[in-house]
Design an enzyme around this catalytic site. Structure first.
Site, PDB file in Angstrom:
ATOM      1  N   TYR A 115      65.703  61.055   8.292  1.00  0.00           N
ATOM      2  CA  TYR A 115      65.154  61.918   9.134  1.00  0.00           C
ATOM      3  C   TYR A 115      65.960  61.971  10.369  1.00  0.00           C
ATOM      4  CZ  TYR A 115      61.215  64.010   7.039  1.00  0.00           C
ATOM      5  OH  TYR A 115      60.354  64.795   6.163  1.00  0.00           O
ATOM      6  N   GLU A 162      65.231  64.505  13.389  1.00  0.00           N
ATOM      7  CA  GLU A 162      64.907  65.341  14.251  1.00  0.00           C
ATOM      8  C   GLU A 162      65.404  65.398  15.694  1.00  0.00           C
ATOM      9  OE1 GLU A 162      62.501  64.289  11.953  1.00  0.00           O
ATOM     10  OE2 GLU A 162      60.908  65.523  11.687  1.00  0.00           O
ATOM     11  N   ASP A 208      74.834  89.321  12.600  1.00  0.00           N
ATOM     12  CA  ASP A 208      74.518  88.551  11.532  1.00  0.00           C
ATOM     13  C   ASP A 208      75.817  88.644  10.658  1.00  0.00           C
ATOM     14  OD1 ASP A 208      73.796  87.456   9.211  1.00  0.00           O
ATOM     15  OD2 ASP A 208      71.803  88.213   9.027  1.00  0.00           O
ATOM     16  N   THR A 261      75.356  82.739   7.552  1.00  0.00           N
ATOM     17  CA  THR A 261      75.093  81.644   6.447  1.00  0.00           C
ATOM     18  C   THR A 261      76.559  80.957   6.066  1.00  0.00           C
ATOM     19  OG1 THR A 261      75.939  83.015   4.727  1.00  0.00           O
ATOM     20  CG2 THR A 261      73.558  82.712   4.849  1.00  0.00           C
ATOM     21  N   LYS A 315      78.909  81.845   1.796  1.00  0.00           N
ATOM     22  CA  LYS A 315      79.288  82.952   1.097  1.00  0.00           C
ATOM     23  C   LYS A 315      80.809  83.006   1.638  1.00  0.00           C
ATOM     24  CE  LYS A 315      74.978  85.660   1.743  1.00  0.00           C
ATOM     25  NZ  LYS A 315      74.244  85.184   2.785  1.00  0.00           N
ATOM     26  N   ARG A 346      75.133  75.639   0.874  1.00  0.00           N
ATOM     27  CA  ARG A 346      74.244  76.687   1.234  1.00  0.00           C
ATOM     28  C   ARG A 346      73.392  76.314   2.419  1.00  0.00           C
ATOM     29  NH1 ARG A 346      72.308  80.413  -1.888  1.00  0.00           N
ATOM     30  NH2 ARG A 346      73.971  80.095  -3.306  1.00  0.00           N
TER      31      ARG A 346
HETATM   32  N1  DSN Z   1      70.957  87.215  -1.012  1.00  0.00           N
HETATM   33  C1  DSN Z   1      71.982  87.336   0.080  1.00  0.00           C
HETATM   34  C2  DSN Z   1      72.753  88.663  -0.673  1.00  0.00           C
HETATM   35  O1  DSN Z   1      73.066  88.541  -1.610  1.00  0.00           O
HETATM   36  O2  DSN Z   1      73.680  89.193   0.217  1.00  0.00           O
HETATM   37  C3  DSN Z   1      71.331  87.690   1.369  1.00  0.00           C
HETATM   38  O3  DSN Z   1      70.595  86.823   1.726  1.00  0.00           O
END
Ligand code: DSN
Length: 447
Positions: free
Chosen positions: A84, A86, A230, A256, A259, A265
């Site tokens: 932990y 925090e 974003d 994120t 990707k 993730r």
């Molecule tokens: N689920 C993602 C996507 O496929 O673009 C976005 O959060």
């Protein structure tokens, strides 16, 4: 019954150097891991082995997915999960955080270097969590947010009614130009002048073209709004300079990490504004999260380190070349590319010109049976509902990670067309499944 079959699959191969009946070769650490898990929990190991086999023997074309390096993958399964922590480096609520401070600092420093900005918060558990913190830090409940709706390529955390964003904020939509299917900056400016939003969001889940962040900031400045970018989908392309950066234009950037950035993730918040930075830290913790996932933060540090290497730029460039080759192949086979093509890692395919009865839902199902993994996706102004759709969203990050190039993309386009052109005929799908296995075997996943 299915669980039993998976168990048998796993047991049959436990003693060999491969994990599954398909002889999918795992990297040595994964093999040991599977052996270890199998010795304690054969049922879970069987399911995990089946998933390894699925990933290795299918073509992953979901634009938001990728295959991480074995280094990133195994950092996520490390002892850093035990802690932990925090708070933030140097200011924690628990003892024993010396090395967690170091790993979080490493991740923050690398993120700042990668995106050339002054602040990074690496704790958000996901992109949606990063967006919750951004909304909380910059807005009051009831404030107006101008964004692209999910039906036109936006994200659910940008204002969908049942989401936190649509529940607590007044969302006003902008849309794509119905003819060109491109962002219409003049129209966005007009709506902004009318609705006077406190925040404008750019950055999308299904937009295949470049985003003009500078123009967005000009619009935001005219109405004294914050600009949030974003960049979840394009983060890897931005990091390597293959897509223009949202800096210095956006007040806050969320993303994120899994990707195009090819990390674990998770989520990330970036800014170049010191006051906003303080707000973001407070709204991640204690505002919206408790203990950070330190094993994921370690994997983020490693992934950012990978993305800082020159090879990552080559990889990002290849993603875009591959997307163009795949788009060209599909176009030649009679499909329409929304907006006429792609500038990034993804494309939206309108299935109607090829076959007016073909739906995204049917195509997704048939393609999966042939070992090609895609997601159905609404096209702009799609007459069909979201669970049916008239389109597919395809992306090339994962196949590019396997080492595939333009010639393979042309082959993939032809495999896609074979399945959809035959309306999912079982014999055709089986034949394509074999061709997919052969192609995948040439580009092993785990090594
Ligand atoms: N689920 C993602 C996507 O496929 O673009 C976005 O959060």
């Amino acid at each position: 019954m299915i669980a039993m079959m998976r168990l048998i699959t796993y047991n049959a191969t436990m003693t060999s150097t491969t994990a599954t009946k398909e002889s999918v070769t795992l990297d040595p650490l994964s093999r040991d891991l599977l052996g270890l898990i199998g010795a304690h929990d054969a049922e879970a190991a069987g399911i995990m082995a089946a998933e390894a086999e699925r990933q290795a023997t299918t073509l992953e074309l979901i634009a938001s997915e990728n295959h991480v390096s074995t280094t990133v993958m195994h950092a996520m399964g490390s002892w850093l999960t035990n802690k932990y922590a925090e708070g933030y480096p140097g200011k924690r609520y628990y003892g024993g955080c010396e090395f967690h401070d170091q790993i979080e600092d490493l991740a923050r420093d690398r993120a700042k270097k990668l995106f050339n900005c002054g602040f990074a918060n690496v704790q958000p558990h996901s992109g949606a969590n990063a967006n919750i913190a951004a909304f909380m830090g910059l807005l009051k409940p009831g404030d107006t947010v101008l964004s692209l709706p999910i039906k036109s390529g936006g994200h659910l955390s940008h204002g969908l009614k049942p989401n936190f964003s649509g529940t607590f904020f007044n969302i006003v939509d902008y849309d794509l130009d119905p003819k060109t299917e491109l962002l219409d900056y003049d129209a966005i400016e007009k709506i902004a002048l009318e609705c006077k939003p406190q925040m404008i969001i750019c950055g999308y889940s299904a937009y295949p073209r470049e985003i003009d962040f500078k123009r967005f900031r000009e619009i935001a400045d005219k109405v004294d709004a914050y600009l949030m970018a974003d960049i979840a989908h394009i983060a890897g392309l931005v990091a390597s300079g293959v897509h223009p950066s949202p800096f210095p234009h956006a007040h806050v950037v969320t993303t994120t990490t899994h990707k195009t950035l090819r990390g674990p993730r998770g989520g990330l918040i970036l800014s170049d504004d010191e006051e906003i930075a303080k707000k973001m830290d407070r709204k991640v913790f204690p505002g919206s999260q408790g203990g950070p996932l330190m094993h994921i933060i370690a994997a983020k540090a490693i992934a950012f380190g990978e993305a800082l290497k020159p090879e990552f730029k080559t990889y990002s460039e290849q993603i875009v070349k591959n997307a163009r080759a795949l788009a060209d192949g599909l176009n030649e086979a009679g499909y329409r590319l929304c907006s006429g093509g792609t500038d990034n890692h993804l494309m939206l395919v309108d299935l109607q010109p090829r076959d007016k009865d073909l739906t995204g839902a049917d195509a997704e199902k048939w393609l999966e049976s042939a070992g090609i993994i895609v997601n159905k996706n609404g096209i702009p102004n799609d007459p069909r509902p979201p669970m049916v759709t008239s389109g597919l969203r395809l992306g090339t990050p994962a196949l590019t990670s396997r080492g595939m190039q333009e010639s393979e993309m042309r082959e993939v386009a032809s495999l896609l067309d074979k399945v959809m052109g035959a309306s999912g005929d079982t014999a055709t799908c089986e034949q394509v499944r074999e061709e997919v296995r052969t192609l995948c075997a040439k580009f092993p996943l785990f090594h």
